[in-house]
Design an enzyme around this catalytic site. Structure first.
Site, PDB file in Angstrom:
ATOM      1  N   ASP A  95       0.850  -1.199   0.000  1.00 43.81           N
ATOM      2  CA  ASP A  95       0.000   0.000   0.000  1.00 43.81           C
ATOM      3  C   ASP A  95       0.882   1.245   0.000  1.00 43.81           C
ATOM      4  OD1 ASP A  95      -2.083   1.758   0.043  1.00 43.81           O
ATOM      5  OD2 ASP A  95      -2.487   1.540   2.188  1.00 43.81           O
TER       6      ASP A  95
ATOM      7  N   GLU B 263      -1.957   0.196  -8.150  1.00 39.17           N
ATOM      8  CA  GLU B 263      -2.561   1.188  -9.037  1.00 39.17           C
ATOM      9  C   GLU B 263      -4.079   0.952  -9.016  1.00 39.17           C
ATOM     10  OE1 GLU B 263      -0.530   1.621 -12.796  1.00 39.17           O
ATOM     11  OE2 GLU B 263      -1.816   3.263 -13.430  1.00 39.17           O
TER      12      GLU B 263
HETATM   13  O1  G3I Z   1       0.399 -13.611 -18.968  1.00 39.44           O
HETATM   14  C1  G3I Z   1       1.602 -13.669 -18.196  1.00 39.44           C
HETATM   15  C2  G3I Z   1       1.669 -14.943 -17.420  1.00 39.44           C
HETATM   16  O2  G3I Z   1       1.710 -16.037 -18.292  1.00 39.44           O
HETATM   17  C3  G3I Z   1       2.906 -14.926 -16.494  1.00 39.44           C
HETATM   18  O3  G3I Z   1       2.886 -16.037 -15.660  1.00 39.44           O
HETATM   19  C4  G3I Z   1       2.868 -13.665 -15.641  1.00 39.44           C
HETATM   20  C5  G3I Z   1       4.118 -13.539 -14.775  1.00 39.44           C
HETATM   21  O4  G3I Z   1       4.265 -12.240 -14.286  1.00 39.44           O
HETATM   22  O5  G3I Z   1       2.786 -12.540 -16.452  1.00 39.44           O
HETATM   23  C6  G3I Z   1       1.620 -12.513 -17.241  1.00 39.44           C
HETATM   24  O6  G3I Z   1       1.549 -11.335 -17.979  1.00 39.44           O
HETATM   25  C7  G3I Z   1       1.372 -10.179 -17.261  1.00 39.44           C
HETATM   26  C8  G3I Z   1       0.075  -9.542 -17.706  1.00 39.44           C
HETATM   27  O7  G3I Z   1      -0.047  -8.276 -17.179  1.00 39.44           O
HETATM   28  C9  G3I Z   1      -1.115 -10.376 -17.238  1.00 39.44           C
HETATM   29  O8  G3I Z   1      -2.286  -9.676 -17.239  1.00 39.44           O
HETATM   30  C10 G3I Z   1       2.566  -9.293 -17.503  1.00 39.44           C
HETATM   31  O9  G3I Z   1       3.711  -9.844 -16.889  1.00 39.44           O
HETATM   32  C11 G3I Z   1       2.292  -7.930 -16.953  1.00 39.44           C
HETATM   33  O10 G3I Z   1       3.363  -7.072 -17.273  1.00 39.44           O
HETATM   34  C12 G3I Z   1       1.004  -7.393 -17.508  1.00 39.44           C
HETATM   35  O11 G3I Z   1       0.674  -6.266 -16.831  1.00 39.44           O
HETATM   36  C13 G3I Z   1      -0.114  -5.295 -17.464  1.00 39.44           C
HETATM   37  C14 G3I Z   1       0.528  -3.956 -17.181  1.00 39.44           C
HETATM   38  O12 G3I Z   1      -0.294  -2.925 -17.649  1.00 39.44           O
HETATM   39  C15 G3I Z   1       1.902  -3.816 -17.797  1.00 39.44           C
HETATM   40  O13 G3I Z   1       1.816  -3.828 -19.172  1.00 39.44           O
HETATM   41  C16 G3I Z   1      -1.509  -5.343 -16.846  1.00 39.44           C
HETATM   42  O14 G3I Z   1      -2.196  -6.516 -17.270  1.00 39.44           O
HETATM   43  C17 G3I Z   1      -2.311  -4.127 -17.228  1.00 39.44           C
HETATM   44  O15 G3I Z   1      -3.501  -4.119 -16.464  1.00 39.44           O
HETATM   45  C18 G3I Z   1      -1.514  -2.861 -16.953  1.00 39.44           C
HETATM   46  O16 G3I Z   1      -2.237  -1.787 -17.398  1.00 39.44           O
HETATM   47  C19 G3I Z   1      -1.722  -0.506 -17.091  1.00 39.44           C
HETATM   48  C20 G3I Z   1      -1.526   0.226 -18.409  1.00 39.44           C
HETATM   49  O17 G3I Z   1      -0.503  -0.415 -19.128  1.00 39.44           O
HETATM   50  C21 G3I Z   1      -1.226   1.699 -18.191  1.00 39.44           C
HETATM   51  N1  G3I Z   1      -2.196   2.288 -17.322  1.00 39.44           N
HETATM   52  C22 G3I Z   1      -2.289   1.651 -16.051  1.00 39.44           C
HETATM   53  C23 G3I Z   1      -2.705   0.221 -16.180  1.00 39.44           C
HETATM   54  C24 G3I Z   1      -2.866  -0.467 -14.853  1.00 39.44           C
HETATM   55  O18 G3I Z   1      -1.690  -0.731 -14.195  1.00 39.44           O
HETATM   56  O1  9MR Z   2       2.811   5.330 -13.547  1.00 38.12           O
HETATM   57  C1  9MR Z   2       2.849   4.298 -14.504  1.00 38.12           C
HETATM   58  C2  9MR Z   2       1.658   3.385 -14.337  1.00 38.12           C
HETATM   59  O2  9MR Z   2       0.486   4.097 -14.573  1.00 38.12           O
HETATM   60  C3  9MR Z   2       1.793   2.174 -15.242  1.00 38.12           C
HETATM   61  O3  9MR Z   2       0.799   1.229 -14.992  1.00 38.12           O
HETATM   62  C4  9MR Z   2       3.127   1.515 -15.041  1.00 38.12           C
HETATM   63  C5  9MR Z   2       3.356   0.332 -15.951  1.00 38.12           C
HETATM   64  O4  9MR Z   2       3.297   0.663 -17.280  1.00 38.12           O
HETATM   65  O5  9MR Z   2       4.169   2.431 -15.232  1.00 38.12           O
HETATM   66  C6  9MR Z   2       4.111   3.527 -14.351  1.00 38.12           C
HETATM   67  O6  9MR Z   2       5.153   4.387 -14.644  1.00 38.12           O
HETATM   68  C7  9MR Z   2       6.415   3.987 -14.181  1.00 38.12           C
HETATM   69  C8  9MR Z   2       7.290   3.607 -15.348  1.00 38.12           C
HETATM   70  O7  9MR Z   2       6.771   2.476 -16.019  1.00 38.12           O
HETATM   71  C9  9MR Z   2       8.695   3.351 -14.881  1.00 38.12           C
HETATM   72  N1  9MR Z   2       9.199   4.480 -14.123  1.00 38.12           N
HETATM   73  C10 9MR Z   2       8.395   4.808 -12.968  1.00 38.12           C
HETATM   74  C11 9MR Z   2       6.982   5.134 -13.349  1.00 38.12           C
HETATM   75  C12 9MR Z   2       6.088   5.353 -12.128  1.00 38.12           C
HETATM   76  O8  9MR Z   2       6.498   6.310 -11.290  1.00 38.12           O
END
Ligand code: G3I
Ligand code: 9MR
Length: 587
Positions: A550, A559
């Site tokens: 948290d 987030e």
């Molecule tokens: O699918 C694989 C799985 O096979 C594996 O075991 C696991 C291990 O970590 O990873 C899984 O994939 C992950 C995927 O989410 C699953 O939903 C990726 O590692 C992980 O990087 C990915 O995270 C996504 C993240 O963005 C980073 O790209 C989240 O789903 C997605 O909700 C989140 O969305 C972000 C937006 O990019 C930007 N805005 C905020 C938002 C919320 O955090």
């Molecule tokens: O703040 C960003 C968040 O909204 C995204 O979900 C996240 C993953 O894409 O990335 C955060 O931004 C971080 C960036 O990826 C790496 N440098 C630090 C940023 C947060 O302070």
């Protein structure tokens, strides 16, 4: 000795045993409370606790119930030990605490009707706080009032999105819509599942949502507030379609994430980037559903349903002509400048998006070609919805409208019904093994980035099972996941800001960090435990069930995001709407 033996056995399997920290023993409850006539479960964590528990009135500390806790259970996905207690017999409205010799007392909690009303209102209102281009006025936003954020009236076409009619650098206007999450960008793919979930909430239980008001600027007009709020984002989505070819830009974004400041403070250029198949199909699905949902409101929003349907059909056609355009920043950035490094939502498989879009278009238009597209994909594996996996949303829609469909659809909807019920029954069968007696947490895969949305989406699947069969047990198990989200979990947190005594206080949410108000913006669902901990922040506990931090550093576990809030809206609303029918409250 026994422990040493177990350690040796583990060593033989190649699993390393490290001493892992776990949250201290305490009493885990749904901090929002329990329905008067509904199931009531408490979980006590830690070892060496007594096997007795007592329910006392919060004020007078009179004992109203004495119960026996279960034998000690070890969690499947953390080293937490628990004992589970049932106090469903406490049915008198009031405020209570639970005491266990050696632990507690618990936070005070309510037994009442409507215990999730506040959650339903707050989680829907959460979307209002994400509005990008209008000032949040004090009369609606309370102490979280703020000026408008990004106007997005002058957005650049990124080189990756250049076309004959709109070369790179063309300025377009694409205002409005919700910020995606703790960041200030707007992503079509994630708007897709979010809008689909909100519209489905409305279509499943329209009466409930028609009467729910949440004090947004439109409250009091002739549209339900749920639809008012969704309309705000829908209008933005419509601007993301290129009028020249029907394609849909993947997102509207900065090149880099804004710092942890209030929205609108930074003036970095904003871009629409490459069109993609995922964006086009999710857009088509949302617009087709919107056309159906807004059709009865022709007087309030003249022409909207027609515009949505047209937009849906054009996006569908674009996707037919471009069936495999992925959005990949790894591939785009070396070629097109500036580099774009914000959220990717990069999917590689669009079969489920086709199924969902086709299902929505079929139900709205009745055209057989859309049914055929569904039918071709009905043997694809269908699982819990997530932003990259939306086929199940198509199942829900076809099942919701099955009575109105032509008879040739029956074998398909029947198979879909079987799939939904098979998953639901598996949830039920596995729950007794769970140390928190929740559906959530039966598999390590539940604890991903945004795990809270897994819990909420499991709840939605169970609500669907209930609506399909009328079997109350499905709703009871949906309720276990609401309990999970509101505190009966490995961390002891309520993951909804502003709900419960111990709830998320420091979400990775730029306004909550920067607004100078002590409390976070309310009604937002934190991502929840995610042992991958991609943010490398400080986590006190690191096992799948407890890997939650948290802190506003922790974007991987703390987030908030619109696609997580939407299933919370659905679940809280469904429980409230169905509480009487399910017998959770006295008639
Ligand atoms: O699918 C694989 C799985 O096979 C594996 O075991 C696991 C291990 O970590 O990873 C899984 O994939 C992950 C995927 O989410 C699953 O939903 C990726 O590692 C992980 O990087 C990915 O995270 C996504 C993240 O963005 C980073 O790209 C989240 O789903 C997605 O909700 C989140 O969305 C972000 C937006 O990019 C930007 N805005 C905020 C938002 C919320 O955090
Ligand atoms: O703040 C960003 C968040 O909204 C995204 O979900 C996240 C993953 O894409 O990335 C955060 O931004 C971080 C960036 O990826 C790496 N440098 C630090 C940023 C947060 O302070």
């Amino acid at each position: 000795m026994k422990l040493i033996k177990e350690m040796l056995a583990l060593a033989a399997t190649g699993i390393t045993l490290v001493a892992v920290a776990q949250p201290a023993g305490s009493i885990r409850i749904n901090q929002a409370g329990y329905y008067t006539n509904g199931p009531k479960v408490v979980v006590v964590t830690g070892t060496g606790n007594s096997d007795r528990f007592f329910v006392l009135t919060a004020e007078g500390r009179d004992t109203v119930f004495k119960g026996v806790l279960s034998a000690e259970k070890t969690s499947l996905f953390s080293s937490t030990k628990t004992r589970v207690g049932d106090f469903s017999k406490v049915q008198k409205s009031g405020r209570y605490v639970i005491a266990v010799p050696g632990a507690g007392p618990s936070f005070p909690f309510r037994v009442a009707d409507d215990v999730h009303h506040e959650v339903a209102v707050a989680s829907l209102k959460g979307f209002y706080y994400q509005r990008s281009n209008e000032p949040l006025e004090e009369k609606h936003a309370g102490k979280w009032h703020r000026p408008a954020g990004h106007p997005d009236t002058e957005v650049l076409v990124h080189p990756s999105a250049a076309s004959k009619e709109r070369p790179a650098g063309t300025v377009i206007s694409s205002p409005g819509g919700w910020y995606d999450a703790g960041d200030y960008n707007k992503y079509i793919v994630n708007s897709g599942i979010t809008m689909g979930t909100l519209f489905s909430a409305y279509e499943d239980l329209p009466k409930y949502w028609t009467s729910l008001k949440v004090n947004i600027p439109e409250s009091g007009d002739a549209l339900p507030d749920l639809l008012n709020e969704a309309l705000y984002n829908l209008r933005w989505m419509l601007t993301m379609q290129d009028p020249h070819d029907g394609g849909v830009y993947h997102k509207l974004t900065n090149a880099l994430f804004d710092g942890m400041v209030m929205p609108g403070v930074t003036k970095a250029p904003r871009y629409v980037v490459q069109k993609g198949t995922g964006a086009a199909l999710d857009f088509a699905a949302v617009m087709a559903q919107a056309a159906r949902v807004f059709r009865p409101f022709e007087k309030q929003v003249p022409g909207l349903a027609d515009s949505c349907l047209k937009a849906a059909e054009r996006a569908w056609q674009w996707a037919e002509q471009h069936p495999d355009v992925r959005y990949s920043q790894r591939e785009i950035n070396p070629v097109h400048k500036p580099d774009v490094l914000t959220g990717e939502y990069g999917d590689r498989n669009f079969r489920d998006e086709v199924l969902w879009a086709a299902a929505e278009l079929f139900v709205t238009t009745g055209q057989k070609k859309y049914f055929d597209a569904v039918s071709e994909r009905r043997k694809d594996p269908a699982g819990l919805p997530g932003w990259s996996n939306v086929g199940m949303l198509g199942y829900y829609t076809l099942l919701r409208h099955q009575k109105a469909l032509p008879s040739y659809a029956v074998p398909v909807t029947k198979a879909m019904r079987d799939t939904v019920l098979r998953i639901a029954d598996l949830y039920l069968a596995n729950t007794p093994r769970n140390a928190f007696a929740t559906v959530m947490g039966q598999s390590a895969r539940d604890f991903i980035w945004g795990s809270s949305s897994v819990a909420a989406n499991q709840g939605i699947l169970l609500v669907n099972a209930y609506l399909l069969t009328g079997h109350k047990r499905y709703l009871d198990y949906a309720l276990t996941n609401m309990d999970y989200l509101l505190g009966r979990n490995g961390t002891g947190y309520s993951f909804v800001t502003g709900i419960g005594t111990k709830s998320t206080l420091h979400p990775h949410h730029r306004p909550s960090v920067a607004d100078g108000v002590a409390e976070p913006v309310p009604g937002l669902l934190a991502g929840g435990p995610n042992p991958a901990m991609q943010d490398k922040c400080v986590y006190e506990f690191t096992e799948p069930e407890t890997a939650y931090s948290d802190t506003d550093c922790s974007y991987a576990s703390n987030e908030i995001a619109i696609n997580w809030n939407a299933p919370l809206v659905y679940l809280a609303g469904a429980l409230e709407a169905l509480q009487k029918k399910a017998g959770y409250v006295k008639k």
